[in-house]
Design an enzyme around this catalytic site. Structure first.
Site, PDB file in Angstrom:
ATOM      1  N   PRO A 358      31.591  53.123 -10.653  1.00  0.00           N
ATOM      2  CA  PRO A 358      30.514  52.356 -11.269  1.00  0.00           C
ATOM      3  C   PRO A 358      30.903  51.646 -12.565  1.00  0.00           C
ATOM      4  O   PRO A 358      30.047  51.032 -13.202  1.00  0.00           O
ATOM      5  CB  PRO A 358      29.468  53.437 -11.573  1.00  0.00           C
ATOM      6  CG  PRO A 358      30.288  54.668 -11.834  1.00  0.00           C
ATOM      7  CD  PRO A 358      31.505  54.564 -10.955  1.00  0.00           C
ATOM      8  N   LEU A 359      32.163  51.764 -12.973  1.00  0.00           N
ATOM      9  CA  LEU A 359      32.535  51.192 -14.276  1.00  0.00           C
ATOM     10  C   LEU A 359      32.734  49.686 -14.181  1.00  0.00           C
ATOM     11  O   LEU A 359      33.152  49.168 -13.138  1.00  0.00           O
ATOM     12  CB  LEU A 359      33.818  51.843 -14.804  1.00  0.00           C
ATOM     13  CG  LEU A 359      33.847  53.372 -14.879  1.00  0.00           C
ATOM     14  CD1 LEU A 359      35.110  53.834 -15.599  1.00  0.00           C
ATOM     15  CD2 LEU A 359      32.620  53.920 -15.578  1.00  0.00           C
ATOM     16  N   CYS A 360      32.502  48.995 -15.311  1.00  0.00           N
ATOM     17  CA  CYS A 360      32.602  47.539 -15.284  1.00  0.00           C
ATOM     18  C   CYS A 360      34.028  47.090 -15.568  1.00  0.00           C
ATOM     19  O   CYS A 360      34.283  46.357 -16.529  1.00  0.00           O
ATOM     20  CB  CYS A 360      31.619  46.923 -16.262  1.00  0.00           C
ATOM     21  SG  CYS A 360      31.788  47.589 -17.906  1.00  0.00           S
ATOM     22  N   THR A 361      34.944  47.575 -14.757  1.00  0.00           N
ATOM     23  CA  THR A 361      36.332  47.117 -14.841  1.00  0.00           C
ATOM     24  C   THR A 361      36.942  47.174 -13.447  1.00  0.00           C
ATOM     25  O   THR A 361      36.713  48.142 -12.705  1.00  0.00           O
ATOM     26  CB  THR A 361      37.182  47.998 -15.802  1.00  0.00           C
ATOM     27  OG1 THR A 361      38.563  47.778 -15.504  1.00  0.00           O
ATOM     28  CG2 THR A 361      36.877  49.482 -15.672  1.00  0.00           C
ATOM     29  N   LEU A 399      31.929  54.414 -21.074  1.00  0.00           N
ATOM     30  CA  LEU A 399      30.709  53.833 -20.510  1.00  0.00           C
ATOM     31  C   LEU A 399      29.551  54.805 -20.357  1.00  0.00           C
ATOM     32  O   LEU A 399      28.531  54.479 -19.760  1.00  0.00           O
ATOM     33  CB  LEU A 399      31.008  53.144 -19.162  1.00  0.00           C
ATOM     34  CG  LEU A 399      31.909  51.917 -19.283  1.00  0.00           C
ATOM     35  CD1 LEU A 399      32.036  51.206 -17.951  1.00  0.00           C
ATOM     36  CD2 LEU A 399      31.381  50.936 -20.314  1.00  0.00           C
TER      37      LEU A 399
END
Ligand SMILES: Cc1ncc(COP(=O)(O)O)c(C=O)c1O
Length: 410
Positions: A358-361, A399
């Site tokens: 779910p991380l934005c990377t 995060l």
């Protein structure tokens, strides 16, 4: 759109091969382990017991130390420490965990940059310090003096050899780890003259090696180096810690290290060892080889989506818990760990998907274009080889997602 090309995954560890239709860990369904919440690491001490038994057969006369950095979870240590002859720690934090489960005399503390407060705790507690520099030796002797105790001191040697074929080399070059071999005899003489309880040598040349030939060659060279240094110092080492570096097959094409071959070669080297090492004990310190296969990381599918002709399974776990599986912990080329859909391990592969967190990377990718049976929202994805360098080697605070649960099977 072009058809998605599948990438291979690493081999599923033997303990989990052939299970169908559902993955079981320590005899219990993955779904049961996950019922109290995902993501979760599940660790099975019985798998470690099997590894230890194999080690004892291959190395009948060698002490086995566990490098707890691989997985220092207190419950886990309590379960597996009784199987080990010693524990190796790398900080005062790890030392506290180790002292809860092992006597100080069976614990050694290595690592550069030990602070005075860390040296103090180790010295007063009777733990062996593997000294990483002459400056650290001076500080340790001074602290011992002020406390009126005889410190247990070993010298970590920066060897003039390296572990060929290892994923991470830590010897044979300028290094923050250990003291250059040429300067070690003078330091040993100084420690002995100062009245320290000199415990011997620690040599750690590398990690994640799968070649028996390379490991055996390094161990043979380490025995020879220890003898040379001992002769030059005029003191016989009570213990020679030969390091470890035993790897596990994480990726497609990797084959397990043949530890029986390594053991046979080491027995030959020790049978022919120089007289100055006649009464020395020898130890091997292992992390991942002992515990990696004993852990499975379970994450639940939160979303399925298509983009540009590719399918993404978005799970509730990611690199913030299992950085190594995302390829961002010490690997140069990103490759896939073994993984499976836990509810359908025996089923035929149906689709090529990327398993992402779910991380934005874009780095948050646990499986890159892997071939799996179809998984739906709510299904569990299992990532194997999660017993080493998982939760504590990952940026959990990144995060703000919650930490993974960690459970030890009983
Ligand atoms: C001094 C020392 N001992 C043991 C280990 C454990 O290595 P592994 O988990 O690859 O066996 C390491 C890893 O960095 C290390 O630096």
């Amino acid at each position: 759109m072009t058809a998605t090309t599948a990438k291979p995954t690493g081999p599923i560890p033997a303990a989990f091969v052939g299970q169908t239709p559902e993955l079981h860990i320590a005899g219990r369904r993955a779904a049961d382990w996950a019922a109290a919440g995902t993501p979760v690491f599940v660790y099975d001490p019985a798998i470690v017991a099997g590894r230890v038994a194999r080690f004892r057969t291959a190395f009948p006369d060698i002490d086995l130390h566990y490098a707890i950095k691989a997985n220092p979870l207190p419950d886990w240590l309590a379960a597996i420490a009784p199987m080990m002859d010693g524990l190796d720690v790398a900080s005062a934090g790890e030392l506290a965990c180790a002292l809860a489960v092992k006597p100080a005399a069976a614990i050694s503390f290595a690592g550069p940059g030990k602070r005075d407060d860390e040296l103090l705790v180790a010295i007063v507690g009777g733990v062996t310090l593997n000294l990483e520099s002459e400056g650290e030796a001076d500080r340790a002797l001074a602290i011992a003096d002020t406390q009126g105790v005889r410190p247990r001191l070993a010298v970590r040697v920066n060897p003039d050899i390296e572990l060929r074929g290892s994923g991470m080399r830590m010897g044979g070059r300028p290094s923050p780890f250990g003291i250059d071999a040429a300067r070690v005899p003078a330091l040993v003489r100084r420690l002995v003259a100062a009245g320290a309880d000199w415990r011997g040598f620690h040599v750690y040349a590398g990690s994640q090696a799968l070649s028996a030939e390379a490991v055996a060659e390094t161990q043979g060279a380490t025995v020879a180096l220890a003898a040379r240094l001992a002769e030059a110092a005029g003191a016989a080492p009570p213990l020679v810690n030969l390091g470890g570096g035993f790897g596990v097959p994480y990726f497609a094409g990797d084959a397990p290290l043949d530890i029986d071959a390594v053991g046979a070669r080491l027995a030959d080297a020790l049978a022919a060892r120089p007289a100055i090492l006649a009464d020395s004990r020898f130890a091997i310190e292992l992390g991942r080889w002992l515990v990696a296969e004993a852990g499975v990381y379970l994450a639940r599918v939160v979303d399925r989506k298509e983009s540009g002709g590719e399918t993404f399974l978005i799970v509730d776990g990611g690199l913030h818990h299992q950085l190594a599986a995302s390829g961002n912990f010490g690997t140069v080329v990103r490759r896939n760990y073994p993984l499976a859909v836990a509810d359908r391990v025996g089923a035929a592969a149906e689709e090529v998907v990327s398993v992402v967190g779910p991380l934005c990377t874009p780095l948050d990718r646990l499986g890159d274009r892997v071939t799996l049976p179809r998984a739906e929202i709510g299904d569990l994805v299992a990532i194997f080889l999660a017993g080493a360098y998982g939760a504590t080697a990952s940026p959990a605070a990144f995060l703000g997602h919650p930490p993974a649960r960690e459970v030890v099977a009983r």
